[in-house]
Write a protein that holds these residues in place. Structure first.
Motif, PDB file in Angstrom:
ATOM      1  N   ARG A 259       0.822  -1.202   0.000  1.00  0.00           N
ATOM      2  CA  ARG A 259       0.000   0.000   0.000  1.00  0.00           C
ATOM      3  C   ARG A 259       0.860   1.257   0.000  1.00  0.00           C
ATOM      4  NH1 ARG A 259      -4.451   1.541  -2.273  1.00  0.00           N
ATOM      5  NH2 ARG A 259      -5.435   3.314  -1.239  1.00  0.00           N
ATOM      6  N   SER A 260       2.069   1.172   0.543  1.00  0.00           N
ATOM      7  CA  SER A 260       2.899   2.360   0.725  1.00  0.00           C
ATOM      8  C   SER A 260       4.235   2.212   0.006  1.00  0.00           C
ATOM      9  CB  SER A 260       3.156   2.584   2.225  1.00  0.00           C
ATOM     10  OG  SER A 260       3.974   1.542   2.733  1.00  0.00           O
ATOM     11  N   LEU A 261       4.956   3.320  -0.077  1.00  0.00           N
ATOM     12  CA  LEU A 261       6.303   3.276  -0.638  1.00  0.00           C
ATOM     13  C   LEU A 261       7.187   2.308   0.129  1.00  0.00           C
ATOM     14  CD1 LEU A 261       7.353   6.937  -1.576  1.00  0.00           C
ATOM     15  CD2 LEU A 261       7.524   4.902  -3.023  1.00  0.00           C
ATOM     16  N   ALA A 262       7.073   2.329   1.446  1.00  0.00           N
ATOM     17  CA  ALA A 262       7.877   1.417   2.257  1.00  0.00           C
ATOM     18  C   ALA A 262       7.536  -0.034   1.940  1.00  0.00           C
ATOM     19  CB  ALA A 262       7.664   1.709   3.742  1.00  0.00           C
ATOM     20  N   ASP A 263       6.245  -0.330   1.722  1.00  0.00           N
ATOM     21  CA  ASP A 263       5.840  -1.686   1.337  1.00  0.00           C
ATOM     22  C   ASP A 263       6.486  -2.080   0.012  1.00  0.00           C
ATOM     23  OD1 ASP A 263       4.151  -1.843   3.565  1.00  0.00           O
ATOM     24  OD2 ASP A 263       2.400  -1.173   2.423  1.00  0.00           O
ATOM     25  N   SER A 264       6.449  -1.176  -0.963  1.00  0.00           N
ATOM     26  CA  SER A 264       7.025  -1.452  -2.272  1.00  0.00           C
ATOM     27  C   SER A 264       8.520  -1.720  -2.161  1.00  0.00           C
ATOM     28  CB  SER A 264       6.753  -0.280  -3.220  1.00  0.00           C
ATOM     29  OG  SER A 264       7.207  -0.568  -4.526  1.00  0.00           O
ATOM     30  N   ASP A 265       9.196  -0.962  -1.319  1.00  0.00           N
ATOM     31  CA  ASP A 265      10.630  -1.176  -1.118  1.00  0.00           C
ATOM     32  C   ASP A 265      10.897  -2.576  -0.571  1.00  0.00           C
ATOM     33  OD1 ASP A 265      11.187   1.394  -1.974  1.00  0.00           O
ATOM     34  OD2 ASP A 265      11.344   2.228   0.044  1.00  0.00           O
ATOM     35  N   ARG A 266      10.093  -3.006   0.401  1.00  0.00           N
ATOM     36  CA  ARG A 266      10.301  -4.330   0.994  1.00  0.00           C
ATOM     37  C   ARG A 266      10.064  -5.439  -0.027  1.00  0.00           C
ATOM     38  NH1 ARG A 266       8.456  -1.657   5.826  1.00  0.00           N
ATOM     39  NH2 ARG A 266       6.285  -1.754   5.144  1.00  0.00           N
ATOM     40  N   ILE A 267       9.016  -5.270  -0.843  1.00  0.00           N
ATOM     41  CA  ILE A 267       8.739  -6.285  -1.864  1.00  0.00           C
ATOM     42  C   ILE A 267       9.850  -6.302  -2.904  1.00  0.00           C
ATOM     43  CG2 ILE A 267       7.152  -6.951  -3.707  1.00  0.00           C
ATOM     44  CD1 ILE A 267       4.882  -5.843  -1.939  1.00  0.00           C
TER      45      ILE A 267
ATOM     46  N   GLU B  27      12.963  -5.653  -2.590  1.00  0.00           N
ATOM     47  CA  GLU B  27      14.144  -6.325  -2.052  1.00  0.00           C
ATOM     48  C   GLU B  27      14.019  -7.842  -2.134  1.00  0.00           C
ATOM     49  OE1 GLU B  27      14.686  -4.963   1.910  1.00  0.00           O
ATOM     50  OE2 GLU B  27      15.206  -2.906   1.322  1.00  0.00           O
ATOM     51  N   ALA B  28      12.778  -8.340  -2.088  1.00  0.00           N
ATOM     52  CA  ALA B  28      12.556  -9.786  -2.091  1.00  0.00           C
ATOM     53  C   ALA B  28      12.525 -10.388  -3.496  1.00  0.00           C
ATOM     54  CB  ALA B  28      11.249 -10.113  -1.374  1.00  0.00           C
ATOM     55  N   LEU B  29      12.407  -9.554  -4.520  1.00  0.00           N
ATOM     56  CA  LEU B  29      12.242 -10.067  -5.884  1.00  0.00           C
ATOM     57  C   LEU B  29      13.603 -10.314  -6.527  1.00  0.00           C
ATOM     58  CD1 LEU B  29       9.247  -7.942  -7.222  1.00  0.00           C
ATOM     59  CD2 LEU B  29       9.243 -10.044  -5.867  1.00  0.00           C
ATOM     60  N   THR B  30      14.174 -11.474  -6.226  1.00  0.00           N
ATOM     61  CA  THR B  30      15.458 -11.866  -6.798  1.00  0.00           C
ATOM     62  C   THR B  30      15.259 -13.135  -7.613  1.00  0.00           C
ATOM     63  OG1 THR B  30      16.095 -13.319  -4.974  1.00  0.00           O
ATOM     64  CG2 THR B  30      16.562 -10.949  -4.715  1.00  0.00           C
ATOM     65  N   ASP B  31      16.282 -13.497  -8.374  1.00  0.00           N
ATOM     66  CA  ASP B  31      16.151 -14.688  -9.217  1.00  0.00           C
ATOM     67  C   ASP B  31      16.216 -15.986  -8.416  1.00  0.00           C
ATOM     68  OD1 ASP B  31      18.823 -14.750  -8.571  1.00  0.00           O
ATOM     69  OD2 ASP B  31      19.548 -14.602 -10.627  1.00  0.00           O
TER      70      ASP B  31
ATOM     71  N   ALA C 210       3.162 -10.275  -9.491  1.00  0.00           N
ATOM     72  CA  ALA C 210       3.620 -11.517 -10.114  1.00  0.00           C
ATOM     73  C   ALA C 210       4.417 -11.244 -11.383  1.00  0.00           C
ATOM     74  CB  ALA C 210       2.418 -12.417 -10.420  1.00  0.00           C
ATOM     75  N   ALA C 211       3.924 -10.317 -12.206  1.00  0.00           N
ATOM     76  CA  ALA C 211       4.628  -9.981 -13.447  1.00  0.00           C
ATOM     77  C   ALA C 211       5.998  -9.381 -13.164  1.00  0.00           C
ATOM     78  CB  ALA C 211       3.784  -9.021 -14.277  1.00  0.00           C
ATOM     79  N   ALA C 212       6.070  -8.473 -12.188  1.00  0.00           N
ATOM     80  CA  ALA C 212       7.354  -7.866 -11.838  1.00  0.00           C
ATOM     81  C   ALA C 212       8.313  -8.922 -11.295  1.00  0.00           C
ATOM     82  CB  ALA C 212       7.148  -6.754 -10.813  1.00  0.00           C
ATOM     83  N   ALA C 213       7.795  -9.826 -10.466  1.00  0.00           N
ATOM     84  CA  ALA C 213       8.643 -10.874  -9.890  1.00  0.00           C
ATOM     85  C   ALA C 213       9.215 -11.784 -10.961  1.00  0.00           C
ATOM     86  CB  ALA C 213       7.841 -11.683  -8.874  1.00  0.00           C
ATOM     87  N   ARG C 214       8.409 -12.128 -11.957  1.00  0.00           N
ATOM     88  CA  ARG C 214       8.913 -12.974 -13.045  1.00  0.00           C
ATOM     89  C   ARG C 214       9.969 -12.238 -13.863  1.00  0.00           C
ATOM     90  NH1 ARG C 214      10.100 -16.923 -13.125  1.00  0.00           N
ATOM     91  NH2 ARG C 214       9.671 -17.553 -15.277  1.00  0.00           N
ATOM     92  N   ARG C 215       9.821 -10.929 -14.020  1.00  0.00           N
ATOM     93  CA  ARG C 215      10.849 -10.156 -14.723  1.00  0.00           C
ATOM     94  C   ARG C 215      12.190 -10.248 -14.005  1.00  0.00           C
ATOM     95  NH1 ARG C 215       9.619  -8.766 -20.005  1.00  0.00           N
ATOM     96  NH2 ARG C 215       7.730  -7.499 -20.143  1.00  0.00           N
TER      97      ARG C 215
ATOM     98  N   THR D   3       8.889 -15.723   0.468  1.00  0.00           N
ATOM     99  CA  THR D   3       8.154 -14.452   0.562  1.00  0.00           C
ATOM    100  C   THR D   3       6.711 -14.703   0.152  1.00  0.00           C
ATOM    101  OG1 THR D   3      10.118 -13.145   0.015  1.00  0.00           O
ATOM    102  CG2 THR D   3       7.994 -12.060  -0.227  1.00  0.00           C
ATOM    103  N   VAL D   4       5.788 -14.114   0.896  1.00  0.00           N
ATOM    104  CA  VAL D   4       4.364 -14.171   0.555  1.00  0.00           C
ATOM    105  C   VAL D   4       3.860 -12.740   0.459  1.00  0.00           C
ATOM    106  CG1 VAL D   4       2.054 -14.802   1.377  1.00  0.00           C
ATOM    107  CG2 VAL D   4       3.968 -16.400   1.666  1.00  0.00           C
ATOM    108  N   VAL D   5       3.202 -12.425  -0.645  1.00  0.00           N
ATOM    109  CA  VAL D   5       2.559 -11.127  -0.792  1.00  0.00           C
ATOM    110  C   VAL D   5       1.056 -11.348  -0.810  1.00  0.00           C
ATOM    111  CG1 VAL D   5       2.250  -9.066  -2.201  1.00  0.00           C
ATOM    112  CG2 VAL D   5       4.508 -10.120  -2.038  1.00  0.00           C
TER     113      VAL D   5
END
Length: 414
Positions: free
Chosen positions: A128-136, A138-142, A159-164, A232-234
């Motif tokens: 919901r927030s910028l801080a939330d986006s930052d945390r997510i 950080e978790a989106l790695t290969d 999901a689309a961003a994570a697959r990228r 990680t669970v979103v």
């Protein structure tokens, strides 16, 4: 000097403050926000910021110096705890009381929480927030194993961003298809095929029984007994409008703060706009609460003009957009899940040879277009909205002409 107070320093509140000044209001404007950040736009949180394509500086509504330059008192990290309607004051957490002549509530919404064992483990995130986006981000790695709970717009964009980024992604959804309630089966299948083509695994028709792990999440157990590995669970299972202040103050609340077409609440000195407002829409003939960016962008200014005593009828059609992989789409209009009898396609919606399709879809009832979507087809929003306005006004169209790409969209009503 008149005092106008705005509670909620998001896009709607910031645009309302801007409009007050542009319309010549020379009284006091106070903009109150709970977050430490100055007002920013939320679409990049699940799109460009997660993808790394949008610089952080571009998400803010105004430059840092705009508020002082325009004599808007921006107070961040400030929580409002009450509204005293009798004395026309808002009460802050530190006990300060701010008087108002007009009050605008743009308090937004909060993600619904997952209520299962293990939901408080580390690595269980919401957006919901910028801080939330930052945390997510950080978790989106290969190397990540991401489970997304909820196949709505936020869940699918994450999901689309994570697959990228190369993460393994599984999406869990209680419905039978992603976005089923919003788009219906016909168009929902397009998004299911799109994500599967990019390697997303789906579990439909099931919920979450519990999350496993010691200190940090390591698994998701579904109601059918399936166990999914996850680091990680979103959670994206919808939002709730922040109506607590309004309820406590005795304003009329029903699926949001109820307003008329002027965005005026049941109190003649209080307006509401954005996610939190359940506003009467004169074209649709009913109250609707719209949770999308365009409603904040346009609703804030409309409320500001209404606060100034201008004749306002907020009748903008609901509009939203999404970008997922190589598919960009825009949607205009409003239709209940059971409010249409067919979907008319213009172009082929099938995902062929790994390529996102180019098409338009129209939700139709008795020949009337109630909503329309363009996917990878651009510069047609005005024409679609013309069709939608005509449809809600009772005018039917020739469905064969609507489906025929050889007929210019602007000529379908002729």
């Amino acid at each position: 000097m008149e005092n106008f107070v705005i509670v909620g320093a998001g896009l709607a509140g910031a645009k309302a403050a801007q409009t007050l000044r542009e319309e010549g209001f020379d009284g006091r404007v106070v903009l109150l926000g709970e977050e430490p950040e100055r007002p920013y736009e939320r679409p990049p949180l699940s799109k460009g910021l997660l993808l790394g394509t949008t610089p952080r500086r571009d998400v803010y509504v105004h430059d840092a110096g705009w508020y002082e330059a325009n004599h808007v008192e921006l107070r961040t990290a400030t929580r409002v705890t009450g509204i005293d309607r009798d004395d026309r004051q808002v009460v802050l957490a530190d006990g300060e009381r701010l008087g108002y002549d007009k009050l605008l509530l743009t308090a937004g919404s909060t993600p619904r929480r997952l209520d299962v064992p293990g939901a408080d483990l580390g690595g269980v995130l919401y957006l919901r927030s910028l801080a939330d986006s930052d945390r997510i981000a950080e978790a989106l790695t290969d190397q990540a194993q991401l489970v997304v709970i909820g196949a709505g717009w936020i869940g699918l964009e994450i999901a689309a961003a994570a697959r990228r980024h190369g993460a393994a992604v599984t999406v869990v959804e209680t419905a039978d298809l992603p976005l089923q309630r919003v788009l219906g089966d016909e168009v929902a299948r397009v998004f299911a095929a799109l994500h599967r083509r990019h390697g997303v695994a789906f579990h439909f028709g099931v919920g979450v029984r519990q999350l496993g792990g010691t200190g940090r999440v390591s698994s998701v157990v579904l109601t059918d007994g399936t166990q999914l590995a996850a680091d990680t669970v979103v959670v994206g299972v919808g939002i709730q409008p922040n109506v607590q202040l309004a309820e406590a103050a005795g304003l009329k609340v029903e699926n949001g703060i109820v307003t008329d077409a002027r965005l005026l609440t049941s109190d003649p000195h209080i307006h509401a706009a954005g996610d939190v407002a359940n506003a009467y829409h004169p074209l649709l003939g009913r109250h609707i609460r719209v949770e999308h960016w365009a409603n904040a962008l346009n609703g804030g200014p409309a409320a500001a003009r209404s606060m100034l005593g201008q004749q306002v009828e907020y009748a903008r059609l609901p509009y939203f957009f999404s970008d997922q992989y190589d598919l960009g789409m825009e949607y205009s209009g409003w239709v209940a899940p059971d409010g249409y009898d067919r979907v008319v396609f213009r172009g082929d919606p099938a995902v062929v040879d790994g390529r996102a399709p180019e098409f338009m879809a129209f939700w139709v009832s008795d020949g009337r277009v109630l909503a329309g979507m363009n996917a990878n087809v651009w510069d047609v929003t005005d024409q679609i909205q013309t069709l939608v306005r005509a449809g809600h006004g009772g005018r039917a169209v020739d469905l064969a002409r609507l489906a025929d790409p050889r007929v210019p969209l602007g000529d379908v009503l002729s």
